[in-house]
Design a protein around this motif. Structure first.
Motif, PDB file in Angstrom:
ATOM      1  N   GLY A  62       1.475  -4.724  10.576  1.00  0.00           N
ATOM      2  CA  GLY A  62       0.927  -4.548  11.913  1.00  0.00           C
ATOM      3  C   GLY A  62      -0.178  -3.517  11.919  1.00  0.00           C
ATOM      4  N   ARG A  63      -0.747  -3.296  13.099  1.00  0.00           N
ATOM      5  CA  ARG A  63      -1.897  -2.392  13.218  1.00  0.00           C
ATOM      6  C   ARG A  63      -1.539  -0.975  12.788  1.00  0.00           C
ATOM      7  N   ARG A  64      -0.354  -0.509  13.163  1.00  0.00           N
ATOM      8  CA  ARG A  64       0.038   0.859  12.826  1.00  0.00           C
ATOM      9  C   ARG A  64       0.065   1.071  11.321  1.00  0.00           C
ATOM     10  N   PHE A  65       0.606   0.115  10.610  1.00  0.00           N
ATOM     11  CA  PHE A  65       0.705   0.207   9.149  1.00  0.00           C
ATOM     12  C   PHE A  65      -0.683   0.156   8.513  1.00  0.00           C
ATOM     13  N   ARG A  66      -1.534  -0.739   9.009  1.00  0.00           N
ATOM     14  CA  ARG A  66      -2.887  -0.855   8.449  1.00  0.00           C
ATOM     15  C   ARG A  66      -3.695   0.413   8.709  1.00  0.00           C
ATOM     16  N   ARG A  67      -3.548   0.969   9.911  1.00  0.00           N
ATOM     17  CA  ARG A  67      -4.259   2.212  10.214  1.00  0.00           C
ATOM     18  C   ARG A  67      -3.818   3.337   9.283  1.00  0.00           C
ATOM     19  N   ALA A  68      -2.534   3.404   8.979  1.00  0.00           N
ATOM     20  CA  ALA A  68      -2.034   4.455   8.090  1.00  0.00           C
ATOM     21  C   ALA A  68      -2.631   4.310   6.692  1.00  0.00           C
ATOM     22  N   LEU A  69      -2.737   3.080   6.201  1.00  0.00           N
ATOM     23  CA  LEU A  69      -3.338   2.861   4.882  1.00  0.00           C
ATOM     24  C   LEU A  69      -4.818   3.225   4.883  1.00  0.00           C
ATOM     25  N   ARG A  70      -5.552   2.810   5.912  1.00  0.00           N
ATOM     26  CA  ARG A  70      -6.973   3.126   5.981  1.00  0.00           C
ATOM     27  C   ARG A  70      -7.200   4.629   6.131  1.00  0.00           C
ATOM     28  N   ALA A  71      -6.339   5.279   6.908  1.00  0.00           N
ATOM     29  CA  ALA A  71      -6.472   6.731   7.080  1.00  0.00           C
ATOM     30  C   ALA A  71      -6.230   7.458   5.763  1.00  0.00           C
ATOM     31  N   ALA A  72      -5.242   6.972   4.991  1.00  0.00           N
ATOM     32  CA  ALA A  72      -4.978   7.586   3.686  1.00  0.00           C
ATOM     33  C   ALA A  72      -6.196   7.441   2.778  1.00  0.00           C
ATOM     34  N   ALA A  73      -6.761   6.255   2.728  1.00  0.00           N
ATOM     35  CA  ALA A  73      -7.960   6.045   1.907  1.00  0.00           C
ATOM     36  C   ALA A  73      -9.109   6.912   2.397  1.00  0.00           C
ATOM     37  N   GLY A  74      -9.206   7.086   3.717  1.00  0.00           N
ATOM     38  CA  GLY A  74     -10.279   7.876   4.279  1.00  0.00           C
ATOM     39  C   GLY A  74     -10.195   9.355   3.922  1.00  0.00           C
ATOM     40  N   ARG A  75      -9.000   9.865   3.669  1.00  0.00           N
ATOM     41  CA  ARG A  75      -8.875  11.278   3.286  1.00  0.00           C
ATOM     42  C   ARG A  75      -8.839  11.470   1.770  1.00  0.00           C
ATOM     43  N   GLY A  76      -9.202  10.415   1.039  1.00  0.00           N
ATOM     44  CA  GLY A  76      -9.365  10.531  -0.400  1.00  0.00           C
ATOM     45  C   GLY A  76      -8.191  10.086  -1.236  1.00  0.00           C
ATOM     46  N   VAL A  77      -7.140   9.538  -0.620  1.00  0.00           N
ATOM     47  CA  VAL A  77      -5.994   9.019  -1.379  1.00  0.00           C
ATOM     48  C   VAL A  77      -6.380   7.690  -2.019  1.00  0.00           C
ATOM     49  N   ARG A  78      -6.040   7.516  -3.281  1.00  0.00           N
ATOM     50  CA  ARG A  78      -6.284   6.241  -3.964  1.00  0.00           C
ATOM     51  C   ARG A  78      -5.208   5.242  -3.528  1.00  0.00           C
ATOM     52  N   VAL A  79      -5.615   4.184  -2.865  1.00  0.00           N
ATOM     53  CA  VAL A  79      -4.679   3.186  -2.337  1.00  0.00           C
ATOM     54  C   VAL A  79      -4.892   1.875  -3.080  1.00  0.00           C
ATOM     55  N   THR A  80      -3.823   1.381  -3.695  1.00  0.00           N
ATOM     56  CA  THR A  80      -3.877   0.124  -4.452  1.00  0.00           C
ATOM     57  C   THR A  80      -2.758  -0.776  -3.963  1.00  0.00           C
ATOM     58  N   ILE A  81      -3.088  -2.043  -3.715  1.00  0.00           N
ATOM     59  CA  ILE A  81      -2.101  -3.010  -3.239  1.00  0.00           C
ATOM     60  C   ILE A  81      -2.090  -4.206  -4.176  1.00  0.00           C
ATOM     61  N   LEU A  82      -0.919  -4.556  -4.682  1.00  0.00           N
ATOM     62  CA  LEU A  82      -0.725  -5.752  -5.514  1.00  0.00           C
ATOM     63  C   LEU A  82      -0.053  -6.823  -4.668  1.00  0.00           C
ATOM     64  N   LEU A  83      -0.722  -7.974  -4.526  1.00  0.00           N
ATOM     65  CA  LEU A  83      -0.244  -9.032  -3.641  1.00  0.00           C
ATOM     66  C   LEU A  83      -0.131 -10.358  -4.382  1.00  0.00           C
ATOM     67  N   GLN A  84       0.463 -11.310  -3.676  1.00  0.00           N
ATOM     68  CA  GLN A  84       0.667 -12.643  -4.228  1.00  0.00           C
ATOM     69  C   GLN A  84      -0.674 -13.330  -4.463  1.00  0.00           C
ATOM     70  N   GLY A  85      -0.884 -13.820  -5.670  1.00  0.00           N
ATOM     71  CA  GLY A  85      -2.102 -14.551  -5.972  1.00  0.00           C
ATOM     72  C   GLY A  85      -1.924 -16.051  -5.921  1.00  0.00           C
ATOM     73  N   LEU A  86      -0.714 -16.519  -6.247  1.00  0.00           N
ATOM     74  CA  LEU A  86      -0.423 -17.944  -6.202  1.00  0.00           C
ATOM     75  C   LEU A  86       0.009 -18.331  -4.797  1.00  0.00           C
ATOM     76  N   VAL A  87      -0.326 -19.528  -4.397  1.00  0.00           N
ATOM     77  CA  VAL A  87       0.008 -19.987  -3.045  1.00  0.00           C
ATOM     78  C   VAL A  87       1.443 -20.500  -3.034  1.00  0.00           C
ATOM     79  N   GLU A  88       2.309 -19.801  -2.294  1.00  0.00           N
ATOM     80  CA  GLU A  88       3.694 -20.243  -2.126  1.00  0.00           C
ATOM     81  C   GLU A  88       3.910 -20.789  -0.712  1.00  0.00           C
TER      82      GLU A  88
END
Length: 385
Positions: free
Chosen positions: A236-262
């Motif tokens: 949701g928006r709250r979670f996405r904002r928290a991730l963007r805010a972390a990246a904005g203050r210099g935290v390295r944010v990496t997300i590993l997601l599904q590549g194959l279509v399930e």
């Protein structure tokens, strides 16, 4: 509710079914008094039959064995496994059986998505691995990628409490008096190691946002690095904002997601979020080697979580979920190294401009998928955030 962190645990990270099922089967094979297992899926394949055989053998030698599976995730359990288990003396039930499969009702979305096991009150397993073969999906040349944790120590007490409480809820709902909790073996909770951890639930009563809030607190306090791996990612928006805010203050944010279509709709809906996240400086990897089923995270190399909860509306708002949160540098380092290896050997990193480079109709399809999925969640009554 705030997480209750307990010290003195001995935790072992298990990578996918190749490590999980031998450990689970060994523990069931050594059981003397009680086995309690919950699973969303209980497949009728080589792995499912091996687990069912171990459970039946335990029951035949006098162990009290309780099995609870989800009616949607394991729709054929009552025909494929339950008769033989009942004949062996196993107490086996189905959570919210699917009676009218083609009727859309709100309560049908409330599923048992937890993957838990407890043996003799001395060892437990918590994670995201269903009772299903790692090669169950078609055209798969590498095993499904997932994690679980073997638990000993004080954390056994809340895990056992959660298993028993839900068992009693299902008994009450079904007016089933035969399977009442008897011959109980209490988890000692004695310290056996040096790791500190909490056991978190998500349900629709007392623990509606416990897992989500634990994630948000850790993300908001991150100072160096966030690594998330999630099979179904639609925050949701709250979670996405928290991730963007972390990246904005210099935290390295990496997300590993599904590549194959399930699940195509969810896959495209997730990709609709890529442009915004990439523009914020968040790195996104798509796992291509096999189906990603992991639901884990490592933050600042000392906070880690492993469990059943995806970061999507169905896990965070609807299903019964269970995660372990660990505050231990050694455990977090091990999980982070495993994720780094998976990204290096089995994933591709998306370029920052990958969203803009997609044709307009491809972007439109993904935005439409996202809008449709959010609308469906809203219709169900759970999409207010």
């Amino acid at each position: 509710m705030a997480p209750e962190f307990l010290a003195g645990n001995c935790l072992r990270l298990l990578n996918s079914g190749a490590e999980y099922f031998p450990a689970l089967l060994a523990a069931i094979g050594e059981a003397e008094s009680e086995v309690h297992l919950e699973s969303y899926i209980f497949e009728d394949d080589e792995t499912g039959r091996a687990v069912a055989a171990a459970l039946a053998a335990a029951a035949r030698r006098g162990v009290v064995v309780r099995v609870l599976v989800d009616g949607f995730g394991a729709p054929d359990f009552a025909e494929q496994h339950q008769p033989a288990l009942l004949a062996a003396g196993v107490q086996a039930m189905v959570y919210r059986p699917e009676i009218a499969r083609f009727r859309l009702r709100r309560h049908r979305l409330r599923r048992l998505h937890r993957k838990l096991a407890m043996i003799d009150g001395r060892v437990a397993f918590v994670g995201g691995i269903n009772v299903i073969d790692d090669f169950n999906s078609p055209y798969q040349s590498s095993p499904r990628y997932d994690y679980a944790v073997r638990v000993e120590g004080p954390l056994l007490v809340p895990i056992q409490r959660a298993l028993r409480r839900l068992w009693e809820v299902v008994l009450w709902a079904r007016l089933n008096r035969r399977y009442r909790l008897t011959r109980l073996v209490e988890a000692s909770g004695a310290a056996c190691g040096e790791q500190t951890a909490a056991f978190l639930l998500r349900d629709s009563i007392r623990h509606r946002r416990d897992i989500e809030l634990a994630y948000l607190e850790a993300i908001r306090s991150a100072r160096d690095e966030i690594v998330l791996a999630n099979a179904y990612f639609l925050p949701g928006r709250r979670f996405r904002r928290a991730l963007r805010a972390a990246a904005g203050r210099g935290v390295r944010v990496t997300i590993l997601l599904q590549g194959l279509v399930e699940y195509r709709l969810l896959h495209y809906a997730t990709q609709a979020l890529y442009g915004n996240l990439l523009a914020a400086g968040i790195r996104i990897f798509e796992y291509q080697r096999s189906f990603l089923h992991a639901k884990v995270a490592v933050i600042d190399r000392h906070w880690a979580t492993v469990g059943s909860s995806n970061i999507d509306p169905f896990s965070l708002l609807l299903a019964r979920e269970a995660n372990v949160v660990v505050r231990d540098r050694g455990f977090a380092d091990e999980l982070e190294r495993s994720l780094a290896a998976a990204m290096s050997d089995g994933a591709i990193e998306l370029p920052v401009d990958s969203w803009q480079r997609k044709p307009w109709y491809s972007r439109l399809l993904r935005r439409a998928s996202y809008s449709l999925l959010r609308m469906l969640v809203g219709i169900s009554g759970y999409g207010r955030r």
